[in-house]
Motif scaffolding. Structure first.
Motif, PDB file in Angstrom:
ATOM      1  N   THR A  36       0.818  -1.218   0.000  1.00 54.96           N
ATOM      2  CA  THR A  36       0.000   0.000   0.000  1.00 54.96           C
ATOM      3  C   THR A  36       0.852   1.270   0.000  1.00 54.96           C
ATOM      4  N   SER A  37       1.932   1.252   0.764  1.00 51.88           N
ATOM      5  CA  SER A  37       2.723   2.474   0.941  1.00 51.88           C
ATOM      6  C   SER A  37       3.796   2.592  -0.146  1.00 51.88           C
ATOM      7  N   ASP A  38       4.667   3.595  -0.001  1.00 52.21           N
ATOM      8  CA  ASP A  38       5.758   3.723  -0.982  1.00 52.21           C
ATOM      9  C   ASP A  38       7.092   3.253  -0.415  1.00 52.21           C
ATOM     10  N   ASN A 105       2.617   1.603  -3.617  1.00 55.35           N
ATOM     11  CA  ASN A 105       1.393   2.414  -3.804  1.00 55.35           C
ATOM     12  C   ASN A 105       0.281   1.577  -4.435  1.00 55.35           C
ATOM     13  N   SER A 106       0.187   0.332  -4.022  1.00 56.94           N
ATOM     14  CA  SER A 106      -0.763  -0.603  -4.627  1.00 56.94           C
ATOM     15  C   SER A 106      -1.518  -1.334  -3.521  1.00 56.94           C
ATOM     16  N   LYS A 107      -2.737  -0.887  -3.307  1.00 53.18           N
ATOM     17  CA  LYS A 107      -3.536  -1.456  -2.217  1.00 53.18           C
ATOM     18  C   LYS A 107      -4.433  -2.565  -2.749  1.00 53.18           C
TER      19      LYS A 107
END
Ligand code: NAP
Length: 532
Positions: A36-38, A105-107
């Motif tokens: 989810t995060s970078d 950046n992929s949830k």
């Protein structure tokens, strides 16, 4: 790339996912990780609040599988702070060249098993989809942030933040009136740090926590060689201990020794680094309420000695549970904070919060005007991160529905009806009540061996049987019943999340027993799993 197909998809670039990615790649698999995060390592990426640091000895929190990493990385404190911890996991990611298989950046919002194809299809926020034979969840036990349900929470005109969503730019509290809600392990770390600079700090406490001193110290350059030479021994001790720490319970009963002897032991442990006062104490403080009452009174006495105002000290002494029945927050001069003139403690059991308003917090007896509110209110623990993804098994059954009465798993790693989905540190997994890095290595290596076994036999599908799942779930609750954990309302029991069924979410049978069981299952041709 959309609608891509991989051998395995891993959800989460935390400590367990990172290691799993490395191991599956070694099997020659094409692996995709969604994060989810970078950045890598979720825990120390998100929890960058002031004062965040290990409660585990730094070197026991590190990966043990790579001689190279062990040799090259120097810990500078026995209990390392967030910035160094984040640096460490970035160092590991670079060293193992993990980033090329991580999509940041992929949830992941949904995952469903495609019956017939024996594949998992995951969907990301934004609609991108991908498929894989294996779905491995590495979503963490304490990652689903939980804001409190307080009226008017959005009306506050100042700044506010949950501790596990802290901004990358440091917050300067100088000259600010700060409120902290929550006094668990996180709140305690924040409070002792923010009190150093805030113009005024108001702590809003629901129930007090039984805290104990961390007794942290620096590791000098001169100490490094001897420390590194001792790593094999330290990892061996962790492996043999019940919870993966350097601390081992004293297997004598508290009643086998004289009051003087136990007092001397308590004093010694209270002055030593880390969890010893909890996990190297007499074993029956965790199984017998009478034994627990003795250590509880010792810790209460310490609080009274350290806090000058007896009324404040009394508020800081928990009334609803004994020492160690919840996860013990480790502190550094936490109680002394309440002797400072710029710190106020509000007892929410006496004067509850009525609402948050534009200028601050209104309790039943007073308005507290604030510039910044810190929410250290914890997580929808263990199952929360699973609930936030729409996971559907082979007949379209939602995992959240299957677990509505509490989690049901086999070894905390697999779920009947959800073939080829493996959970690292899932509910009822031996890694849940453990120094996480020590136990996730076992989880990852065990799952990797199982996948290798499937490759060798050209199996396409693996599923825990319902019988095995029920037997494991019964075993988890039986072992929990023998501990005092079930007596307290904590995240261990899901009791901190409104509306969640109160049930034990961890495994309290001890890491060595868990490992033994997993090894036996593997040795018996993966007993309890159906592979085709
Ligand atoms: P937590 O233990 O669940 O504590 C949450 C706190 O918020 C509690 O004091 C709780 O009060 C309070 N709270 C919740 N809702 C509230 C409301 N509506 N109004 C007022 N107060 C409210 O969460 P945490 O402190 O984030 O710790 C969770 C776990 O993270 C720890 O147990 C530990 O395993 C891990 N952790 C590890 C480290 C480390 O290794 N260094 C550091 C921090 C955390 P009640 O207790 O009365 O409900």
């Amino acid at each position: 790339m959309s609608n891509a197909q991989y051998d395995a998809i891993i959800i989460g670039a935390g400590i367990s996912g990172m290691y799993q990615l490395y191991r599956l790649r070694e099997l020659g698999m094409n692996v995709r990780m969604y994060e989810t995060s970078d950045g890598v390592d979720s825990t120390w990426y998100w929890n960058r609040y002031p004062g965040a640091r290990f409660d585990s000895e730094s070197y026991t929190y590190a990966y043990s599988f790579s001689e190279e990493i062990l040799k090259e990385w120097n810990w500078t404190e026995h209990f390392s702070g967030q910035a160094d911890n984040e640096r460490y996991f970035n160092f590991v990611a670079d060293k193992l060249d993990l980033r090329k298989d991580i999509q940041f950046n992929s949830k992941v919002t949904a995952a469903k098993f495609i019956k017939g194809d024996d594949l998992w299809e995951v969907e990301l926020e934004g609609g991108e989809k991908a498929r894989a034979r294996f779905l491995i969840t590495a979503v963490g036990v304490l990652s689903a942030t939980q804001m409190p349900r307080i009226e008017g929470i959005d009306s506050f005109k100042g700044d506010y933040c949950h501790t596990s969503r802290w901004p990358k730019t440091p917050v300067d509290f100088k000259g600010k009136r700060v409120g902290v809600i929550g006094t668990g392990a996180t709140g305690v770390q924040v409070i002792q740090e923010v009190a150093k600079t805030a113009e005024h700090l108001t702590v809003f406490q629901l129930d007090a926590s039984w805290c104990a001193p961390l007794n942290n110290s620096k590791i000098t350059d001169e100490e490094q060689p001897a420390l590194k030479a001792s790593y094999p021994e330290l990892f061996k001790i962790c492996k043999e201990s019940g919870a993966g720490f350097l601390h081992q319970f004293d297997m004598r009963s508290i009643f086998d020794v004289s009051p003087e002897e136990r007092e001397a032991k308590f004093e010694k442990l209270y002055g030593e680094p880390g969890f010893g006062i909890w996990l190297a104490n007499f074993y029956d403080i965790m199984t017998d309420e009478k034994a627990n009452a003795i250590i509880t009174e010792f810790i209460a006495r310490k609080i009274r000695e350290r806090v000058k105002d007896p009324k404040v000290a009394d508020i800081l002494i928990p009334k609803d549970h004994g020492f160690g029945m919840k996860r013990v927050p480790m502190e550094t001069k936490y109680f002394e904070v309440y002797n400072q003139p710029n710190v106020t403690l509000v007892d929410l059991r006496a004067t509850p919060i009525e609402r948050v308003n534009e200028t601050g917090i209104k309790t039943s007896d007073k308005q507290y005007d604030l510039d910044f509110i810190v929410y250290a209110t914890g997580f929808d623990a263990v199952t929360g991160a699973f609930k936030r993804i729409d996971i559907r098994g082979e007949d379209g059954q939602a995992l959240v529905d299957k677990w509505s009465g509490g989690p049901e798993t086999y070894l905390g790693m697999q779920v009947n009806g959800f073939p080829n989905m493996f959970m690292l540190v899932g509910p009822h997994n031996g890694a849940t009540f453990c120094n996480i890095p020590r136990c996730i290595e076992q989880n990852v290596e065990w799952v990797t061996d199982l996948v290798k076994h499937m490759q060798n036999h050209q199996y396409k599908r693996c599923e825990a049987t319902r019988d095995a799942e029920l037997a494991w779930t019964d075993h988890v609750y039986e072992t929990a019943a023998g501990s005092l954990f079930t007596k307290a309302d904590s995240w261990f029991m899901g009791a901190n999340t409104p509306g969640k069924k109160r049930t034990f979410l961890l495994y309290a049978g001890g890491a060595p027993n868990y490992r033994k069981k997993c090894d036996e299952v593997a040795a018996n041709n993966y007993e309890g799993f159906k592979m085709v």
